[in-house]
Design a protein around this motif. Structure first.
Motif, short mmCIF file in Angstrom:
data_model
loop_
_atom_site.label_atom_id
_atom_site.label_comp_id
_atom_site.label_asym_id
_atom_site.label_seq_id
_atom_site.Cartn_x
_atom_site.Cartn_y
_atom_site.Cartn_z
N PHE A 22 0.83 -1.21 0.00
CA PHE A 22 0.00 0.00 0.00
C PHE A 22 0.86 1.25 0.00
CE2 PHE A 22 -3.80 -2.43 0.86
CZ PHE A 22 -4.77 -1.65 0.27
N ASP A 130 -6.21 -0.73 6.52
CA ASP A 130 -7.56 -0.26 6.17
C ASP A 130 -7.63 1.25 6.15
OD1 ASP A 130 -8.39 -2.88 5.93
OD2 ASP A 130 -9.38 -2.95 7.89
N SER A 133 -6.16 2.38 2.91
CA SER A 133 -6.89 1.98 1.70
C SER A 133 -8.07 2.90 1.40
CB SER A 133 -7.36 0.53 1.80
OG SER A 133 -8.39 0.38 2.74
N GLU A 137 -8.64 4.61 -2.26
CA GLU A 137 -9.82 4.32 -3.08
C GLU A 137 -10.51 5.60 -3.53
OE1 GLU A 137 -12.62 1.42 -1.52
OE2 GLU A 137 -10.96 0.33 -0.60
#
Length: 164
Positions: A22, A130, A133, A137
């Motif tokens: 990531f 998380d 992310s 997104e």
């Protein structure tokens, strides 16, 4: 318990790899969006700022399309920065206190403590991933919208040039 700890060690390595993935994806995405911003800036300066001369209805649509693309891409850039922001990568306890504790307890307590350390750290690591992310997104979605407005901008400019 040995098998469980072995499984948790493998999961921890996988999650650390995912965290690094990531981080790398955020950096590459930020670079790509920065290039798009540079291209959009160059487009704005093309033909002495023709995009900002609002002399006809189609020129107003062209300006609005450019402005929408710029806003979307600017937001995408901001969300990419947000995803990339430096945050701690959760790690297993490695303090002297932990080492002393493991040295002073029996084997069963050692394994239980190691098990709990892995579980706690994996939960923190998953939460950190998380957290990265979500803005990534959003950045991608905003870049897609920006690309749509750029396509509309290109079509409108082509239409204006063909009708002139």
């Amino acid at each position: 318990m040995e098998e469980t700890i072995g499984y948790l060690q493998n999961r921890f390595k996988d999650e650390q790899s995912r965290f690094d993935h990531f981080e790398n994806k955020c950096a590459k995405f930020l670079t790509a969006v920065s290039i798009v911003i540079a291209a959009l800036s160059a487009l704005a300066g093309l033909k002495n700022g023709l995009l900002f001369q609002l002399s006809s209805p189609i020129s107003v649509l062209i300006f609005c399309s450019f402005a929408a693309a710029a806003i979307c891409i600017g937001c995408s850039w901001g969300h990419a920065f947000s995803a990339l922001r430096i945050s701690d990568c959760p790690a297993l306890p490695s303090s002297r206190v932990t080492a002393e504790y493991l040295r002073n307890v029996d084997a069963e307590q050692q394994q239980l403590h190691i098990y709990n350390c892995f579980i706690d750290t994996l939960e923190k690591l998953k939460a950190a991933i998380d957290e990265k992310s979500k803005p990534l997104e959003l950045a991608y979605s905003e870049l897609v919208y920006g690309a749509g407005f750029i396509a509309l901008l290109a079509a409108l400019i082509t239409l204006r040039e063909l009708s002139a």
